[in-house]
Write an enzyme that holds these catalytic residues in place. Structure first.
Site, short mmCIF file in Angstrom:
data_model
loop_
_atom_site.label_atom_id
_atom_site.label_comp_id
_atom_site.label_asym_id
_atom_site.label_seq_id
_atom_site.Cartn_x
_atom_site.Cartn_y
_atom_site.Cartn_z
N GLU A 1 -42.13 -35.45 -42.66
CA GLU A 1 -41.52 -34.56 -43.65
C GLU A 1 -42.28 -33.26 -43.86
O GLU A 1 -41.72 -32.27 -44.31
CB GLU A 1 -41.37 -35.30 -44.99
CG GLU A 1 -40.60 -36.60 -44.92
CD GLU A 1 -39.11 -36.40 -44.66
OE1 GLU A 1 -38.75 -35.48 -43.91
OE2 GLU A 1 -38.33 -37.18 -45.21
N HIS B 1 -47.23 -43.45 -44.63
CA HIS B 1 -46.09 -44.06 -43.95
C HIS B 1 -46.29 -45.57 -43.91
O HIS B 1 -47.43 -46.03 -43.78
CB HIS B 1 -45.98 -43.52 -42.51
CG HIS B 1 -44.63 -43.73 -41.91
ND1 HIS B 1 -44.28 -44.90 -41.29
CD2 HIS B 1 -43.53 -42.93 -41.88
CE1 HIS B 1 -43.02 -44.81 -40.88
NE2 HIS B 1 -42.54 -43.63 -41.24
#
Ligand code: ACO
Length: 356
Positions: A298, A243
């Site tokens: 996710e 991320h």
């Protein structure tokens, strides 16, 4: 100068805050963990829209129920055009058909995003759309419209938890895109469509389908290390990991894992996912030492939506259905600043004298 805008502050917002070092997400003044699974999507939407959208706090359930109905009347005639499009492309087509100048445009956008997500998943399979039930909860109605079959309370709760979890997340790529469009005063629906276009990519909201592909390809726990190591040796990215902001575990992952755990019959699936996750973290640390790559939203999104029977091509549309409430709020907040977002580029091409 930062290529990729890593450390640039491009907007001030009262909507959400991501603390990448602490692994903390604050939405409308509340920690994510206080909201997801505890407060309905409609009420979190109202909290986010407080002060930005007129009447947001008065009956948000009715507001979004009416908006789904209004959206369906406009979108249903477009169903034949969904053939041959993936669900996210179909959703893009449907949302792009809506006018910018419309009363209650924020509610219309969120209602339409729910209807469009369900319609686009069905349309990609050649199935006719299912009309909304304005008296149902937003999450329950989306799932029912998508599958044209009843939804249990537990399933509705799980999807509601998901929609709240992804409702807003600082200045991520799609929200930034939506704010850039809103900053030109192009209109709210245009900003939402732009957000969806940015979300669609596999490095952003397009990742959960590929997460499921990865889990399927791994197949069993015994294969995980070799499969993940081979993927990294080929230079591939492990979907559901890494991320730009989080340097620790994405707090949304555990919220979603808890939500999956509340669904019946998911124990083996969670055990498999946890084993793959642990192996992936070991492989990432070995192959990218010191990069501090951890799990993102996710990974357990894929597990949760798969458990709800959503086809993997429908994952990104559902992400967008939740995030539209955030995009709409950001678009209104940004439009209120009346300052266009216009960064600069560094020219690295030839100068006229050299090009001659
Ligand atoms: N698998 C393998 N390597 C990775 C991964 C990954 N998932 N993520 C980052 N890396 C590598 C990068 O290639 C880079 O390597 P290098 O330094 O040798 O060049 C290093 O780790 C550091 O990368 P970052 O600067 O931390 O990552 P960046 O901010 O550029 O990218 C992104 C963030 C796009 C999310 C990336 O981690 C990624 O591609 N992840 C996989 C796709 C994914 O899960 N996307 C969903 C993100 S969540 C969301 O948007 C809703």
């Amino acid at each position: 100068m930062t290529i990729g805008l890593d450390d640039v502050v491009a907007a001030e917002t009262s909507l959400s805050h991501v603390d990448g070092e602490a692994g903390r997400l604050i939405i409308a003044g509340h920690d994510l963990e206080e909201l997801a699974g505890h407060v309905d999507f409609e009420d979190v939407t109202a909290m986010l829209w407080d002060g930005l959208v007129a009447n947001a706090a008065t009956g948000p359930q009715a507001l979004l129920g009416e908006a789904r109905q209004r959206a369906y009347a406009r979108l249903a005639p477009l169903a034949p055009q969904l053939a041959g499009l993936t669900p996210v492309e179909g959703m893009r087509l449907l949302l792009a058909s809506l006018p910018d100048a419309e009363e209650d445009h924020a509610a219309l956008a969120v209602g339409a995003a729910g209807v469009a997500a369900a319609m686009a998943v069905r349309g990609a399979k050649g199935l006719a759309p299912v009309a909304p039930d304005p008296s149902a909860g937003h999450a329950a109605d989306i799932l029912r419209m998508m599958r044209d079959a009843p939804v249990s309370e537990g399933e509705a709760k799980a999807l509601d938890t998901y929609l709240v979890t992804v409702i807003d997340h600082g200045l991520n790529a799609s929200t930034f895109t939506a704010r850039v469009v809103a900053s030109t005063q192009a209109g709210l629906l245009s900003a939402v469509v732009a957000g969806l276009c940015a979300l669609k990519g596999p490095l952003h909201g397009g990742a959960p389908g590929p997460v499921l592909d990865m889990l399927d390809a791994i197949g069993s726990i015994g294969n995980a290390e070799a499969w993940l190591d081979d993927a990294m040796a080929r230079g591939e990215r492990l979907m559901g990991f890494g991320h730009r902001i989080y340097r620790v575990r994405d707090p949304r992952a555990d919220v979603l894992k808890t939500a999956v755990g509340k669904l019946k019959g998911q124990d083996n699936r969670i055990a498999f996912a946890e084993a793959v996750e642990a192996t992936a973290l070991t492989v990432l640390e070995r192959r990218k030492p010191g990069r501090r790559l951890d799990i993102n939203v996710e990974f357990y999104t894929a597990i949760l939506l798969d458990a709800l029977g959503v086809p993997r091509e429908g994952f990104t549309p559902l992400f967008a259905a939740g995030r539209t409430a955030g995009w709409a709020a950001h678009a209104i907040e940004q439009a209120g600043t009346s300052r266009i977002i216009r960064p600069q580029s560094r020219y690295v091409g030839a100068w006229p004298a050299q090009a001659a």
